[in-house]
Design a protein around this motif. Sequence first.
Motif, PDB file in Angstrom:
ATOM      1  N   LYS B  65      21.617   6.826  -2.323  1.00  0.00           N
ATOM      2  CA  LYS B  65      21.881   6.901  -0.772  1.00  0.00           C
ATOM      3  C   LYS B  65      22.394   5.619  -0.582  1.00  0.00           C
ATOM      4  N   ASN B  66      23.456   5.082   0.691  1.00  0.00           N
ATOM      5  CA  ASN B  66      23.262   3.925   0.979  1.00  0.00           C
ATOM      6  C   ASN B  66      22.028   3.472   1.467  1.00  0.00           C
ATOM      7  N   LEU B  67      21.620   1.761   0.668  1.00  0.00           N
ATOM      8  CA  LEU B  67      20.119   1.875   1.333  1.00  0.00           C
ATOM      9  C   LEU B  67      20.296   1.291   2.891  1.00  0.00           C
ATOM     10  N   PHE B  68      20.807   0.342   2.843  1.00  0.00           N
ATOM     11  CA  PHE B  68      21.397  -0.393   4.697  1.00  0.00           C
ATOM     12  C   PHE B  68      22.152   1.415   5.587  1.00  0.00           C
ATOM     13  N   ASP B  69      21.938   2.041   5.020  1.00  0.00           N
ATOM     14  CA  ASP B  69      21.702   3.474   6.258  1.00  0.00           C
ATOM     15  C   ASP B  69      20.776   3.781   6.557  1.00  0.00           C
ATOM     16  N   LEU B  70      19.537   3.605   6.056  1.00  0.00           N
ATOM     17  CA  LEU B  70      18.130   4.044   6.103  1.00  0.00           C
ATOM     18  C   LEU B  70      16.931   2.635   7.092  1.00  0.00           C
ATOM     19  N   ASN B  71      15.994   2.603   7.893  1.00  0.00           N
ATOM     20  CA  ASN B  71      15.784   2.334   8.074  1.00  0.00           C
ATOM     21  C   ASN B  71      14.178   2.300   7.639  1.00  0.00           C
ATOM     22  N   PRO B  72      13.481   1.245   8.029  1.00  0.00           N
ATOM     23  CA  PRO B  72      12.072   1.215   7.154  1.00  0.00           C
ATOM     24  C   PRO B  72      11.660   2.421   7.088  1.00  0.00           C
ATOM     25  N   GLU B  73      10.526   2.459   8.074  1.00  0.00           N
ATOM     26  CA  GLU B  73      10.296   3.804   7.894  1.00  0.00           C
ATOM     27  C   GLU B  73      10.979   4.701   7.144  1.00  0.00           C
ATOM     28  N   GLU B  74      11.876   5.333   7.606  1.00  0.00           N
ATOM     29  CA  GLU B  74      13.032   6.383   6.689  1.00  0.00           C
ATOM     30  C   GLU B  74      12.719   5.612   4.952  1.00  0.00           C
ATOM     31  N   ARG B  75      13.477   4.702   5.053  1.00  0.00           N
ATOM     32  CA  ARG B  75      13.025   4.422   3.112  1.00  0.00           C
ATOM     33  C   ARG B  75      11.436   4.354   2.411  1.00  0.00           C
ATOM     34  N   ALA B  76      10.292   4.026   3.574  1.00  0.00           N
ATOM     35  CA  ALA B  76       9.269   4.594   2.882  1.00  0.00           C
ATOM     36  C   ALA B  76       9.021   6.107   3.156  1.00  0.00           C
ATOM     37  N   ARG B  77       9.829   6.628   4.104  1.00  0.00           N
ATOM     38  CA  ARG B  77       9.049   8.506   3.593  1.00  0.00           C
ATOM     39  C   ARG B  77      10.219   8.254   2.420  1.00  0.00           C
ATOM     40  N   ALA B  78      11.063   8.007   2.080  1.00  0.00           N
ATOM     41  CA  ALA B  78      11.936   8.066   0.952  1.00  0.00           C
ATOM     42  C   ALA B  78      10.630   7.866   0.133  1.00  0.00           C
ATOM     43  N   GLY B  79       9.880   6.952  -0.312  1.00  0.00           N
ATOM     44  CA  GLY B  79       8.965   6.749  -1.677  1.00  0.00           C
ATOM     45  C   GLY B  79       9.469   5.273  -2.151  1.00  0.00           C
ATOM     46  N   ILE B  80       9.913   3.985  -1.236  1.00  0.00           N
ATOM     47  CA  ILE B  80      10.113   3.232  -1.270  1.00  0.00           C
ATOM     48  C   ILE B  80       8.552   2.616  -0.657  1.00  0.00           C
ATOM     49  N   PHE B  81       8.036   1.493  -1.540  1.00  0.00           N
ATOM     50  CA  PHE B  81       6.935   0.870  -1.012  1.00  0.00           C
ATOM     51  C   PHE B  81       6.753  -0.504  -1.231  1.00  0.00           C
ATOM     52  N   LEU B  82       6.309  -1.618  -0.414  1.00  0.00           N
ATOM     53  CA  LEU B  82       6.712  -2.724  -0.335  1.00  0.00           C
ATOM     54  C   LEU B  82       5.007  -3.594  -0.275  1.00  0.00           C
ATOM     55  N   ALA B  83       4.578  -4.364  -1.156  1.00  0.00           N
ATOM     56  CA  ALA B  83       3.425  -4.854  -1.359  1.00  0.00           C
ATOM     57  C   ALA B  83       2.991  -5.800  -1.215  1.00  0.00           C
ATOM     58  N   PHE B  84       3.245  -6.539  -0.108  1.00  0.00           N
ATOM     59  CA  PHE B  84       3.335  -7.523   0.616  1.00  0.00           C
ATOM     60  C   PHE B  84       2.778  -8.818   0.321  1.00  0.00           C
ATOM     61  N   GLN B  85       3.609  -9.721  -0.246  1.00  0.00           N
ATOM     62  CA  GLN B  85       3.112 -11.119  -0.518  1.00  0.00           C
ATOM     63  C   GLN B  85       1.968 -11.446   0.437  1.00  0.00           C
ATOM     64  N   TYR B  86       2.410 -11.699   1.795  1.00  0.00           N
ATOM     65  CA  TYR B  86       0.980 -12.381   2.731  1.00  0.00           C
ATOM     66  C   TYR B  86       1.122 -10.952   3.727  1.00  0.00           C
ATOM     67  N   PRO B  87       0.002  -9.991   3.402  1.00  0.00           N
ATOM     68  CA  PRO B  87       0.047  -8.545   4.374  1.00  0.00           C
ATOM     69  C   PRO B  87      -0.167  -9.181   5.747  1.00  0.00           C
ATOM     70  N   ILE B  88      -0.016  -7.929   6.622  1.00  0.00           N
ATOM     71  CA  ILE B  88      -0.176  -8.810   8.132  1.00  0.00           C
ATOM     72  C   ILE B  88      -1.477  -8.117   8.844  1.00  0.00           C
ATOM     73  N   GLU B  89      -2.294  -8.852  10.126  1.00  0.00           N
ATOM     74  CA  GLU B  89      -3.794  -8.447  10.106  1.00  0.00           C
ATOM     75  C   GLU B  89      -2.643  -7.819  11.342  1.00  0.00           C
ATOM     76  N   ILE B  90      -3.979  -6.854  11.925  1.00  0.00           N
ATOM     77  CA  ILE B  90      -3.546  -5.691  12.708  1.00  0.00           C
ATOM     78  C   ILE B  90      -4.606  -5.368  13.670  1.00  0.00           C
ATOM     79  N   PRO B  91      -5.523  -6.589  14.539  1.00  0.00           N
ATOM     80  CA  PRO B  91      -6.024  -6.717  15.334  1.00  0.00           C
ATOM     81  C   PRO B  91      -5.761  -5.486  15.666  1.00  0.00           C
ATOM     82  N   GLY B  92      -7.830  -4.113  16.205  1.00  0.00           N
ATOM     83  CA  GLY B  92      -7.271  -3.295  17.246  1.00  0.00           C
ATOM     84  C   GLY B  92      -6.973  -1.774  16.715  1.00  0.00           C
ATOM     85  N   VAL B  93      -6.122  -1.889  15.227  1.00  0.00           N
ATOM     86  CA  VAL B  93      -5.947  -0.809  14.610  1.00  0.00           C
ATOM     87  C   VAL B  93      -6.591  -0.592  13.548  1.00  0.00           C
TER      88      VAL B  93
END
Lengths: 443, 251
Positions: B65-93
Amino acid sequence: MSIAADTRTRMITQLDEWQRQAQGNGFFQRVRSAARERLEVIEFPTIKNEDWKYTNLSPFFKEAFQFPGKSPLAKNFDLADKPVFENGYRLVFVNGQYLASLSDIPEAPEKVLILPLTDAVLNHQTQVENILATVSGKVADIFSDLATACLREGVFINIPRNMQPDKPIHIFFYSSQSETPFFAPVRILIHSESGSEATVVEHYMGEDAAIYHANPVTQILMDANARLSHYQLGFESNHAFHISRMAVHQRRDSQFSGWNVNFGGRLVRNDIYIKLAESGSRVELNGLSIAQGEQHIDNQIFIDHAAPRTSSRENYRNIVDDKGHAVFTGRVLIRQDSQKSDAQQVNKSLLLSESAQVDTRPQLEIFADDVKASHGATVGQLDDDQIFYLRTRGIGESDARQMLTHAFANEIVNAIPDEALRNFLDDAVQQRLGEQKSVKDAE
Amino acid sequence: MLSIKNLQVSVEGNPILKGLNLEIKAGEIHAIMGPNGSGKSTLSHILAGRPGYEVTGGEVHYQGKNLFDLNPEERARAGIFLAFQYPIEIPGVNNTSFLKKAVNEIRKHHGQEELDAVDFLQMIKAKMKLVGMDPAFLRRPVNEGFSGGEKKRNEILQMAVLEPTLGILDETDSGLDIDALKTVAEGVNKLRTKENAFIVVTHYQRLLDYIIPDFVHVLSGGKIVKSGGKELALELEEKGYDWLPQIAEAV
Ligand SMILES: Nc1ncnc2c1ncn2[C@@H]1O[C@H](COP(=O)(O)OP(=O)(O)O)[C@@H](O)[C@H]1O
Ligand SMILES: [Mg+2]
């Protein structure tokens, strides 16, 4: 004549009629007529008044609110589907009138007194009078004088020396839809005697489309070393006008923890006046407002450090979406002799739409030299990096936004010490934000 | 599984990737090395769907599939996972509700039943053991106040939980001590199957002692300038990047 002046004239005419018919003992009559006299010279505030700069009352003037007694009492009202708390003493008011049948208070009170005001003035008049005389809010305030001029409905709570009631005290104010919009002034009087400790919850709720003017006035007297956790939970109808006044008078080393939550209401204005009257008294005020649609929520807080070694902490958060408007004014006065006092104020706002609006005003007046005072205000949007991070884990964009908005609210909610209340509010936040999300998803 | 052809990407008008080609098949591990600023994170982000990049040319296909047809959550659900170089902090979650939501979104996508709290906790505790994380981290807000190493472990934990088809590790090894590095590598090796693939972006050859790549690519100046087997990593370790002709040209 202006619409404000028209409204005032109409309200005073109705008030006089009401006063002629109203029953009540001599004490009530005296208090009412004093307030009635003050009303002769008080006008409704306009936006030219600095304290009302961001809150325009014109939507309020468009409604002709009927006076108490004329509002129909919901006959078949029951609590079955209402979010009342199981664990607690309970006083229930419907459309501003006390309903003994649904309330649950100690029957033959000997120690802790929890009474509807109409009963309290019969046997505990001196104590009632003591609170009214000692705890004063702003002078010349038309909304408190209007409420006082028809003083009748309300609650009187007295926690005697060193006592700790076994349960929290919940006061549930429900407003239902009625043919004519109504005025519901209620009075909450609390005296925490020295060394006592208690939790009191004022819980305001309105039926979806109900139009009314809730005008609660709370006066709290805290003696030495007393502790009080006090909650004002505003779940008014989205068409309601909620204009509240609260004054707290704190004596030596007393500690007041206040939580002020505003989710409902078309126009909400809360004025809080805390007088740290004696040394070592401390106050902590937390607030969370969610303004959506065309809601307008204005919190005006004045902390008066009138004695040495007093401390105040304010932590208020606003979430504003759609065409909502949130206002925060935090005035802190540290008087000349109030050395070694400490005041902290934080106000954070989250803007979720282009047309959402926030006005925040810290006002620090410091006349003592050996004090600590700080304030910080931030207004921001959801963080794009955080949204992206959540989305890369499979969480949809609108869910991600909702999670982050909820997280912003949680920083207030998670600090609530009472577990049942914390869970209740956590659900309420989720629901309030969820409703909005489903509206948006449907669009 | 992933096919990148002549990919060109700009950020705010500045070209960063300038004609990148890469073919990845199921079961493979590809290491991407290269100097700082060569575009490694840009490539990782663009595969995960981060907004703010402009694709000016080329194409990317993922599972046909054309990757650019998928938004980030659709890519994640289709099995793409990015381990971030700088993981984001999310206070309160808190970490638990975040992970539970993520797992269940992906399960829902695959028509699986959502995990309830009990099943979820059982699963997550086993995975935490795998990546050497204290269960106390479950109650903490996502990444908030975590040390650098703890954030990286949390990334690997999420990867272990979400079991991606294509895992992209963006410098997951930097800032890790040798024990943490081994844990990360073990995590990847345990997840590795014939059906999935990994892109391991790294600055150092040492990670590749523990995760043995099938291919090593050098990214420089927005292009892959050299590809080879795992020996290439050793060569780079020894000689640096300067001997590669295109690098001199790109600088
Ligand atoms: N958001 C951005 N805005 C402008 N330039 C960027 C942005 N992100 C990355 N760059 C530039 O793109 C180039 C590649 O960056 P990056 O992909 O982070 O490299 P690497 O991960 O290989 O160190 C660098 O020159 C960097 O300055
Ligand atoms: Mg990078």
